[in-house]
Structures are given as structure tokens and as C-alpha cells.
Design a protein around this motif. Structure first.
Motif, PDB file in Angstrom:
ATOM      1  N   THR A   3       3.111  11.667   1.509  1.00  0.00           N
ATOM      2  CA  THR A   3       2.236  10.880   2.369  1.00  0.00           C
ATOM      3  C   THR A   3       2.321   9.412   1.989  1.00  0.00           C
ATOM      4  OG1 THR A   3      -0.065  10.508   3.077  1.00  0.00           O
ATOM      5  CG2 THR A   3       0.283  11.315   0.828  1.00  0.00           C
ATOM      6  N   THR A   4       2.113   8.537   2.965  1.00  0.00           N
ATOM      7  CA  THR A   4       2.095   7.095   2.687  1.00  0.00           C
ATOM      8  C   THR A   4       0.666   6.565   2.599  1.00  0.00           C
ATOM      9  OG1 THR A   4       2.252   6.577   5.058  1.00  0.00           O
ATOM     10  CG2 THR A   4       4.317   6.768   3.827  1.00  0.00           C
ATOM     11  N   TYR A 164       3.837  -1.831   1.016  1.00  0.00           N
ATOM     12  CA  TYR A 164       4.837  -1.401   0.053  1.00  0.00           C
ATOM     13  C   TYR A 164       4.904   0.122  -0.012  1.00  0.00           C
ATOM     14  CZ  TYR A 164       7.605  -0.791  -4.114  1.00  0.00           C
ATOM     15  OH  TYR A 164       8.601  -0.388  -4.975  1.00  0.00           O
ATOM     16  N   VAL A 165       3.759   0.767  -0.069  1.00  0.00           N
ATOM     17  CA  VAL A 165       3.735   2.233  -0.098  1.00  0.00           C
ATOM     18  C   VAL A 165       4.423   2.790   1.145  1.00  0.00           C
ATOM     19  CG1 VAL A 165       2.251   4.268  -0.049  1.00  0.00           C
ATOM     20  CG2 VAL A 165       1.686   2.344  -1.548  1.00  0.00           C
ATOM     21  N   ALA A 166       4.162   2.194   2.289  1.00  0.00           N
ATOM     22  CA  ALA A 166       4.806   2.651   3.522  1.00  0.00           C
ATOM     23  C   ALA A 166       6.318   2.469   3.448  1.00  0.00           C
ATOM     24  CB  ALA A 166       4.231   1.901   4.717  1.00  0.00           C
ATOM     25  N   SER A 167       6.767   1.365   2.833  1.00  0.00           N
ATOM     26  CA  SER A 167       8.205   1.117   2.742  1.00  0.00           C
ATOM     27  C   SER A 167       8.898   2.122   1.826  1.00  0.00           C
ATOM     28  CB  SER A 167       8.478  -0.312   2.245  1.00  0.00           C
ATOM     29  OG  SER A 167       8.247  -0.434   0.843  1.00  0.00           O
ATOM     30  N   ILE A 168       8.193   2.615   0.815  1.00  0.00           N
ATOM     31  CA  ILE A 168       8.746   3.619  -0.095  1.00  0.00           C
ATOM     32  C   ILE A 168       8.624   5.014   0.504  1.00  0.00           C
ATOM     33  CG2 ILE A 168       8.541   4.651  -2.398  1.00  0.00           C
ATOM     34  CD1 ILE A 168       9.724   1.785  -2.304  1.00  0.00           C
ATOM     35  N   GLY A 169       7.536   5.240   1.243  1.00  0.00           N
ATOM     36  CA  GLY A 169       7.368   6.508   1.930  1.00  0.00           C
ATOM     37  C   GLY A 169       6.721   7.603   1.112  1.00  0.00           C
ATOM     38  N   ASP A 170       6.128   7.244  -0.027  1.00  0.00           N
ATOM     39  CA  ASP A 170       5.569   8.271  -0.907  1.00  0.00           C
ATOM     40  C   ASP A 170       4.515   7.636  -1.797  1.00  0.00           C
ATOM     41  OD1 ASP A 170       5.017  10.245  -2.777  1.00  0.00           O
ATOM     42  OD2 ASP A 170       7.099  10.871  -3.003  1.00  0.00           O
ATOM     43  N   ALA A 171       3.238   7.798  -1.425  1.00  0.00           N
ATOM     44  CA  ALA A 171       2.155   7.170  -2.189  1.00  0.00           C
ATOM     45  C   ALA A 171       2.087   7.708  -3.604  1.00  0.00           C
ATOM     46  CB  ALA A 171       0.822   7.390  -1.475  1.00  0.00           C
TER      47      ALA A 171
END
Length: 222
Positions: A3-4, A164-171
Motif C-alpha cells: 500500500t502507498t 515519496y511513498v507513492a513514488s516508491i509504491g510501498d509504505a
């Protein structure tokens, strides 16, 4: 499925570590920009942005592979970062590649060796380390320890935490990395690998709560 979305019960603590691990240095002209390898293509993007803005005339991308990057960057982190920067308009002859480093200490040591080999080292008085946002403080401390003769500033692609979390794709991955990098702020100086830095009580408390919540995948052994 990753999850993001940051867990709301942990957001405050994550924000504390996020803000602490960034140094908020203002970019200014330096002799070389050093893009530290990893899974985050934003390092290459921001390095290219800074080059085009005239922040430095020379780039070194440094990094081999980690288990988490070998599938994404099969030819090595530094090689792929170089290709990304060239795609963004950086001349190929402005980029050096250091393809062997597997940790931040090696990033610094191997970059110095490469600059010496190419005849640049004596003219390098200032460097900018470009890294993942939460890697800034650790990278700064290691560079100050291993390369004390140069001025060091740090930077990362300017993104808000949620972006940034969205750009990585994994909170969860981001939180684990934040916790691990924070631990290294006091562990590395104790091992002689980095300079000492102040760790406010609020940071230690936020770190402890996240560890207690199970975000321990990036912790060093006790």
C-alpha cells in the motif's frame, strides 16, 4: 499487496524520522555531484536537474547492486543512473561511473579512488551527495568521516513524504528504511564509520515506537 498509504497511527512518528534524516541543505555550486546508488531513480533525476542548473560540472554515479535492486537495474545501479541522466540531457562525458560499491562507505572511498585515477581529486574541494531523502544524514556523516578535507552538502529529489511513498509504491518499505537509517546514526559512529550527530529525544522516541510496532526489517543486529 503493498500500500502507498501511511498507517495513520504511525504517521506522526514517521514524519519525525523523515524530517530528521533530511538536512535541508540549500544547493549551491560545488566541484562534483555524487549520485549514490539504490532503488530510487529519483537520485538520477535530481542529479541531472542539478547538473543542468549549473550546480556542478561533473557527476559520479556510484553503486553496484543489492538484492533489492538487481532485478530493476541488472547492469548495476550506477550504470542505469548514468543512462537516465543522459536521457535527461546530461552529456555523457560529464559522467563518471563507479560500478563496484555495495554500501555508503564504499560509495565514498571508491568515488575518491576513481576521481584520483582520472586526475580530478586534487581539484575537488566540495561535493554534493545526492541520495534517497532518508539517506542524507547517514551519508553526510560517513563522508565527513572518510573524506574530511571536502565541504559536503546533501540533497534529494524534493518530494513531500506522501509523494515519496507513492513514488516508491510501498509504505511499509519506506518506514522500514527510515527506521534502519535512523538506527545507523548512532551505530555507525560507535563503529568508527561516521561522525557523531545529535539525536533529539523526540527522534529516539519515535524510532522506539516504530521498532515496537514491528518495523524492524532494516535494523542492524544488536
Amino acid at each position: 499487496m503493498p500500500t502507498t498509504t501511511l498507517p495513520p497511527q504511525h504517521r506522526s512518528d514517521v514524519e519525525i524520522l523523515w524530517n530528521y534524516n533530511q538536512l535541508h541543505h540549500e544547493p549551491h555550486p560545488v566541484d562534483v555531484g555524487i549520485g549514490l546508488g539504490g532503488h530510487d531513480f529519483g537520485v538520477a533525476t535530481y542529479t541531472a536537474d542539478l547538473y543542468r542548473a549549473g550546480t556542478f560540472p561533473l557527476i559520479v554515479f556510484t553503486g553496484a547492486n543489492a538484492p533489492t535492486t538487481v532485478d530493476r537495474f541488472p547492469r548495476g545501479e550506477a550504470v542505469h543512473f548514468r543512462e537516465r541522466a543522459i536521457d535527461l540531457g546530461v552529456p555523457a562525458d560529464a559522467i563518471l561511473v563507479e560500478p563496484n560499491a555495495t554500501n555508503t562507505g564504499e560509495n565514498i572511498d571508491f568515488t575518491r579512488a576513481l576521481l584520483k585515477e582520472r586526475g580530478y581529486l586534487d581539484s575537488i574541494k566540495s561535493v554534493m551527495l545526492i541520495s534517497r531523502p532518508y539517506q542524507q544524514r547517514r551519508s553526510y556523516a560517513i563522508c565527513r568521516k572518510r573524506w574530511p578535507e571536502v565541504e559536503v552538502i546533501c540533497g534529494s529529489l524534493p518530494l513531500a513524504l506522501d509523494d515519496y511513498v507513492a513514488s516508491i509504491g510501498d509504505a511499509e518499505r519506506v518506514i522500514n528504511m527510515l527506521v534502519g537509517d535512523t538506527q545507523r546514526i548512532w551505530v555507525y559512529p560507535a563503529k568508527g564509520w561516521a561522525i557523531e550527530q545529535d539525536v533529539p529525544e523526540a527522534v529516539r522516541n519515535a524510532y522506539s515506537r516504530l521498532v515496537d510496532a514491528g518495523f524492524t526489517r532494516r535494523l542492524l543486529p544488536a
